[in-house]
Design a protein around this motif. Structure first.
Motif, PDB file in Angstrom:
ATOM      1  N   ASP A  84      35.488  52.712  45.895  1.00  0.00           N
ATOM      2  CA  ASP A  84      34.762  51.494  46.304  1.00  0.00           C
ATOM      3  C   ASP A  84      35.571  50.715  47.337  1.00  0.00           C
ATOM      4  OD1 ASP A  84      32.768  51.979  44.395  1.00  0.00           O
ATOM      5  OD2 ASP A  84      33.660  50.637  42.910  1.00  0.00           O
ATOM      6  N   LEU A  85      36.857  50.613  47.065  1.00  0.00           N
ATOM      7  CA  LEU A  85      37.770  49.849  47.914  1.00  0.00           C
ATOM      8  C   LEU A  85      37.866  50.460  49.319  1.00  0.00           C
ATOM      9  CD1 LEU A  85      39.576  47.391  47.229  1.00  0.00           C
ATOM     10  CD2 LEU A  85      41.435  48.986  46.753  1.00  0.00           C
ATOM     11  N   GLY A  86      37.635  51.763  49.405  1.00  0.00           N
ATOM     12  CA  GLY A  86      37.707  52.457  50.688  1.00  0.00           C
ATOM     13  C   GLY A  86      36.389  52.489  51.443  1.00  0.00           C
ATOM     14  N   GLU A  87      35.318  51.949  50.844  1.00  0.00           N
ATOM     15  CA  GLU A  87      34.001  51.976  51.478  1.00  0.00           C
ATOM     16  C   GLU A  87      33.850  50.858  52.522  1.00  0.00           C
ATOM     17  OE1 GLU A  87      31.785  54.235  51.192  1.00  0.00           O
ATOM     18  OE2 GLU A  87      32.090  55.209  49.250  1.00  0.00           O
ATOM     19  N   ASP A  88      33.007  51.113  53.533  1.00  0.00           N
ATOM     20  CA  ASP A  88      32.722  50.085  54.532  1.00  0.00           C
ATOM     21  C   ASP A  88      32.026  48.874  53.903  1.00  0.00           C
ATOM     22  OD1 ASP A  88      33.835  51.504  56.610  1.00  0.00           O
ATOM     23  OD2 ASP A  88      31.954  52.500  57.155  1.00  0.00           O
ATOM     24  N   ASP A  89      31.235  49.127  52.858  1.00  0.00           N
ATOM     25  CA  ASP A  89      30.506  48.012  52.217  1.00  0.00           C
ATOM     26  C   ASP A  89      31.270  47.481  51.000  1.00  0.00           C
ATOM     27  OD1 ASP A  89      30.121  50.166  50.507  1.00  0.00           O
ATOM     28  OD2 ASP A  89      27.999  49.734  50.131  1.00  0.00           O
ATOM     29  N   VAL A  90      32.593  47.422  51.126  1.00  0.00           N
ATOM     30  CA  VAL A  90      33.417  46.979  49.985  1.00  0.00           C
ATOM     31  C   VAL A  90      32.953  45.626  49.433  1.00  0.00           C
ATOM     32  CG1 VAL A  90      35.215  46.045  51.533  1.00  0.00           C
ATOM     33  CG2 VAL A  90      35.803  46.563  49.161  1.00  0.00           C
ATOM     34  N   ARG A  91      32.431  44.759  50.279  1.00  0.00           N
ATOM     35  CA  ARG A  91      31.958  43.450  49.805  1.00  0.00           C
ATOM     36  C   ARG A  91      30.831  43.558  48.787  1.00  0.00           C
ATOM     37  NH1 ARG A  91      32.877  38.457  53.492  1.00  0.00           N
ATOM     38  NH2 ARG A  91      31.410  37.645  51.975  1.00  0.00           N
ATOM     39  N   GLU A  92      30.025  44.631  48.917  1.00  0.00           N
ATOM     40  CA  GLU A  92      28.933  44.834  47.941  1.00  0.00           C
ATOM     41  C   GLU A  92      29.464  45.484  46.661  1.00  0.00           C
ATOM     42  OE1 GLU A  92      26.473  43.488  49.512  1.00  0.00           O
ATOM     43  OE2 GLU A  92      27.643  43.649  51.373  1.00  0.00           O
ATOM     44  N   MET A  93      30.677  46.000  46.728  1.00  0.00           N
ATOM     45  CA  MET A  93      31.205  46.801  45.609  1.00  0.00           C
ATOM     46  C   MET A  93      32.179  46.012  44.726  1.00  0.00           C
ATOM     47  SD  MET A  93      29.431  49.351  46.321  1.00  0.00           S
ATOM     48  CE  MET A  93      29.950  50.371  44.935  1.00  0.00           C
ATOM     49  N   VAL A  94      32.319  44.707  44.990  1.00  0.00           N
ATOM     50  CA  VAL A  94      33.321  43.911  44.276  1.00  0.00           C
ATOM     51  C   VAL A  94      33.105  43.930  42.753  1.00  0.00           C
ATOM     52  CG1 VAL A  94      34.117  41.529  43.889  1.00  0.00           C
ATOM     53  CG2 VAL A  94      33.969  42.447  46.218  1.00  0.00           C
ATOM     54  N   ARG A  95      31.867  43.760  42.327  1.00  0.00           N
ATOM     55  CA  ARG A  95      31.595  43.771  40.882  1.00  0.00           C
ATOM     56  C   ARG A  95      31.889  45.143  40.277  1.00  0.00           C
ATOM     57  NH1 ARG A  95      29.645  40.772  37.030  1.00  0.00           N
ATOM     58  NH2 ARG A  95      28.582  41.711  35.252  1.00  0.00           N
TER      59      ARG A  95
ATOM     60  N   GLY B 156      48.180  44.766  26.067  1.00  0.00           N
ATOM     61  CA  GLY B 156      48.340  45.099  27.483  1.00  0.00           C
ATOM     62  C   GLY B 156      47.003  45.125  28.201  1.00  0.00           C
ATOM     63  N   ALA B 157      46.032  45.815  27.622  1.00  0.00           N
ATOM     64  CA  ALA B 157      44.702  45.900  28.246  1.00  0.00           C
ATOM     65  C   ALA B 157      44.011  44.539  28.260  1.00  0.00           C
ATOM     66  CB  ALA B 157      43.844  46.932  27.503  1.00  0.00           C
ATOM     67  N   THR B 158      44.094  43.817  27.155  1.00  0.00           N
ATOM     68  CA  THR B 158      43.420  42.510  27.064  1.00  0.00           C
ATOM     69  C   THR B 158      44.018  41.513  28.057  1.00  0.00           C
ATOM     70  OG1 THR B 158      42.993  42.949  24.724  1.00  0.00           O
ATOM     71  CG2 THR B 158      42.728  40.665  25.470  1.00  0.00           C
ATOM     72  N   GLY B 159      45.341  41.504  28.176  1.00  0.00           N
ATOM     73  CA  GLY B 159      45.994  40.607  29.127  1.00  0.00           C
ATOM     74  C   GLY B 159      45.552  40.853  30.558  1.00  0.00           C
ATOM     75  N   ARG B 160      45.371  42.116  30.939  1.00  0.00           N
ATOM     76  CA  ARG B 160      44.888  42.434  32.283  1.00  0.00           C
ATOM     77  C   ARG B 160      43.442  41.978  32.479  1.00  0.00           C
ATOM     78  NH1 ARG B 160      46.089  48.041  34.791  1.00  0.00           N
ATOM     79  NH2 ARG B 160      48.329  48.175  34.869  1.00  0.00           N
ATOM     80  N   ILE B 161      42.606  42.228  31.474  1.00  0.00           N
ATOM     81  CA  ILE B 161      41.182  41.898  31.587  1.00  0.00           C
ATOM     82  C   ILE B 161      40.997  40.385  31.702  1.00  0.00           C
ATOM     83  CG2 ILE B 161      39.026  41.874  30.245  1.00  0.00           C
ATOM     84  CD1 ILE B 161      39.927  44.731  29.238  1.00  0.00           C
ATOM     85  N   VAL B 162      41.723  39.651  30.878  1.00  0.00           N
ATOM     86  CA  VAL B 162      41.589  38.196  30.860  1.00  0.00           C
ATOM     87  C   VAL B 162      42.182  37.571  32.129  1.00  0.00           C
ATOM     88  CG1 VAL B 162      42.399  36.144  29.641  1.00  0.00           C
ATOM     89  CG2 VAL B 162      41.375  38.016  28.366  1.00  0.00           C
ATOM     90  N   ALA B 163      43.130  38.266  32.750  1.00  0.00           N
ATOM     91  CA  ALA B 163      43.725  37.754  33.994  1.00  0.00           C
ATOM     92  C   ALA B 163      42.749  37.821  35.166  1.00  0.00           C
ATOM     93  CB  ALA B 163      44.988  38.545  34.330  1.00  0.00           C
ATOM     94  N   ARG B 164      41.714  38.641  35.062  1.00  0.00           N
ATOM     95  CA  ARG B 164      40.749  38.795  36.157  1.00  0.00           C
ATOM     96  C   ARG B 164      39.650  37.730  36.093  1.00  0.00           C
ATOM     97  NH1 ARG B 164      41.070  44.768  34.479  1.00  0.00           N
ATOM     98  NH2 ARG B 164      42.824  45.500  35.738  1.00  0.00           N
ATOM     99  N   GLN B 165      39.417  37.050  37.218  1.00  0.00           N
ATOM    100  CA  GLN B 165      38.414  35.984  37.288  1.00  0.00           C
ATOM    101  C   GLN B 165      37.218  36.379  38.153  1.00  0.00           C
ATOM    102  OE1 GLN B 165      39.399  33.405  35.248  1.00  0.00           O
ATOM    103  NE2 GLN B 165      41.178  34.762  34.998  1.00  0.00           N
ATOM    104  N   THR B 166      37.361  37.431  38.926  1.00  0.00           N
ATOM    105  CA  THR B 166      36.293  37.830  39.855  1.00  0.00           C
ATOM    106  C   THR B 166      35.228  38.656  39.135  1.00  0.00           C
ATOM    107  OG1 THR B 166      37.871  37.836  41.700  1.00  0.00           O
ATOM    108  CG2 THR B 166      35.852  39.120  41.989  1.00  0.00           C
ATOM    109  N   GLU B 167      33.951  38.206  39.280  1.00  0.00           N
ATOM    110  CA  GLU B 167      32.812  38.930  38.700  1.00  0.00           C
ATOM    111  C   GLU B 167      33.023  39.310  37.242  1.00  0.00           C
ATOM    112  OE1 GLU B 167      29.901  39.503  40.062  1.00  0.00           O
ATOM    113  OE2 GLU B 167      30.330  38.810  42.095  1.00  0.00           O
ATOM    114  N   PRO B 168      33.300  38.325  36.401  1.00  0.00           N
ATOM    115  CA  PRO B 168      33.563  38.638  34.986  1.00  0.00           C
ATOM    116  C   PRO B 168      32.301  39.071  34.239  1.00  0.00           C
ATOM    117  CG  PRO B 168      33.416  36.267  35.302  1.00  0.00           C
ATOM    118  CD  PRO B 168      33.349  36.877  36.674  1.00  0.00           C
ATOM    119  N   ASP B 169      32.484  39.979  33.275  1.00  0.00           N
ATOM    120  CA  ASP B 169      31.414  40.304  32.319  1.00  0.00           C
ATOM    121  C   ASP B 169      31.856  39.732  30.976  1.00  0.00           C
ATOM    122  OD1 ASP B 169      29.147  42.832  31.653  1.00  0.00           O
ATOM    123  OD2 ASP B 169      30.262  41.858  30.051  1.00  0.00           O
ATOM    124  N   LEU B 170      31.198  38.651  30.558  1.00  0.00           N
ATOM    125  CA  LEU B 170      31.687  37.941  29.371  1.00  0.00           C
ATOM    126  C   LEU B 170      31.587  38.775  28.103  1.00  0.00           C
ATOM    127  CD1 LEU B 170      30.692  34.218  30.014  1.00  0.00           C
ATOM    128  CD2 LEU B 170      32.880  35.367  30.368  1.00  0.00           C
ATOM    129  N   GLY B 171      30.645  39.715  28.072  1.00  0.00           N
ATOM    130  CA  GLY B 171      30.537  40.598  26.906  1.00  0.00           C
ATOM    131  C   GLY B 171      31.781  41.464  26.750  1.00  0.00           C
TER     132      GLY B 171
END
Lengths: 133, 133, 133, 133
Positions: free
Chosen positions: A42-53, C66-81
């Motif tokens: 995803d990170l290597g795609e041209d449309d990376v902005r659509e792939m953020v989620r 380890g896994a939980t700490g990484r997941i919780v550190a991410r704020q972009t496009e979160p899936d609350l479930g």
């Protein structure tokens, strides 16, 4: 094949039916690798902005599958509450990744392949949960 | 099979020959799982006191193989210095685990199986290092 | 301090109250390190045979934290479930490790310290779950 | 503080000077968390396309610091070859992440904070390598 050999050589009784266990450990490894690869593709795609989620959910799913695969591989002194909860989280993470990857499956082949790996892993975790009773 | 499909669907050029890459990613996953399983099987043995060094080295090797497998799976914006160093550490960790597991291979089948997985992973990392030039 | 700085510099809104988030990420990191250290200290004890369950549960707990700490550190496009389920598994794993470490707290100081880290992490995950609503 | 308490309570001799060891374990944990957070913050930026290399190197660095921190935390039956090689890879990964984060430090505060965490971790790994002799 190594996974089955390791479990058959283990000195303690397996926590569940061996087939369900092998499938789950292998599916977790496969899904972790797919999700790591899909986030990177995803990170290597041209449309990376659509792939953020997709990137974010695949990173989460790789972390959860990695931890769950290790936990389920252990047969010594198991705590079934921990194992069940890890499997349940793995089901939730695989389902979220699968849903997002499927949305991109038509234009990104790596998302199609990854969606299938997530789906197999979700199923293998459900089956192991059922086998644990 | 999923590993190859993911790499073939990747938008960026592979960092090295695809066969060497696939073998290395798969060997890292296999060795990480074997070492996690072997440390746990050692822990369940009656002679756990004799297995302390094996447990420790297998835990280290599982950690290194897990990290190396993820790094090598990424094709986007690679830093070859990081990749080479990770592969070299993986060679060292696999060699240490292999040597210790071999010492127990006659009386613990899981150590025999794990020693082979470590050996294959060491070889796959060496081959990928050679393919990277 | 780095954790808070990173979250304050993040371009997206935090998934929850910043204090609860910082405490949870730090507690997961601390508990993962304690459990890795406790499993290793157990392995170095003369009574390692009595510590097998403690080693196993601490290895599981380190993986989950380890896994939980990484997941919780991410704020972009979160899936609350996914986030909620990861936090719930972390609560279960910390509780199991805490209970076992407490049994050995009187004769092994590392178990006493680790039990406290597990307890703080369980509490920080519960608090973040509450903050997520 | 937990890291030092755990090491002081360990039944086996520490692999190196305690201060250097504590600093390295803590710096690895801090850098792993910063890099996980920085990759995620990059992903949330409007200019994500310019941040692709930073995301990739931070993901690698988080994986390497996570594995190295666990390996260095273990004092039982150490293999100094494995430990040295892991520390050397951590130096390389931190340096690569640091260089890329610094390029973005003026317009992304999280990159500035992360570059500092990478730098401290590189230094702590170098110091522990020197202390190991």
């Amino acid at each position: 094949m190594t996974v089955r050999q390791m479990l058959e050589a283990h000195p303690r009784p397996a926590i569940a039916d061996l087939d369900a266990l092998v499938r789950c450990i292998e599916a977790c490894g496969d899904c972790a690798a797919s999700c790591t690869g899909c986030a990177d593709a995803d990170l290597g795609e041209d449309d990376v902005r659509e792939m953020v989620r997709c990137i974010r959910l695949c990173l989460d799913c790789a972390d959860v599958c990695g931890a769950t695969g290790r936990i389920v591989a252990r047969q010594t002194e198991p705590d079934l509450g921990v194992i069940r909860s890890a499997l349940e989280t793995c089901v939730v993470a695989c389902r979220a990744s699968h849903a997002e990857c499927r949305r991109h499956a038509e234009h990104h082949e790596h998302c199609r392949v990854c969606a299938e790996a997530c789906n197999r892993c979700e199923q293998a975790c459900q089956d192991l949960l059922a086998a644990l009773g």
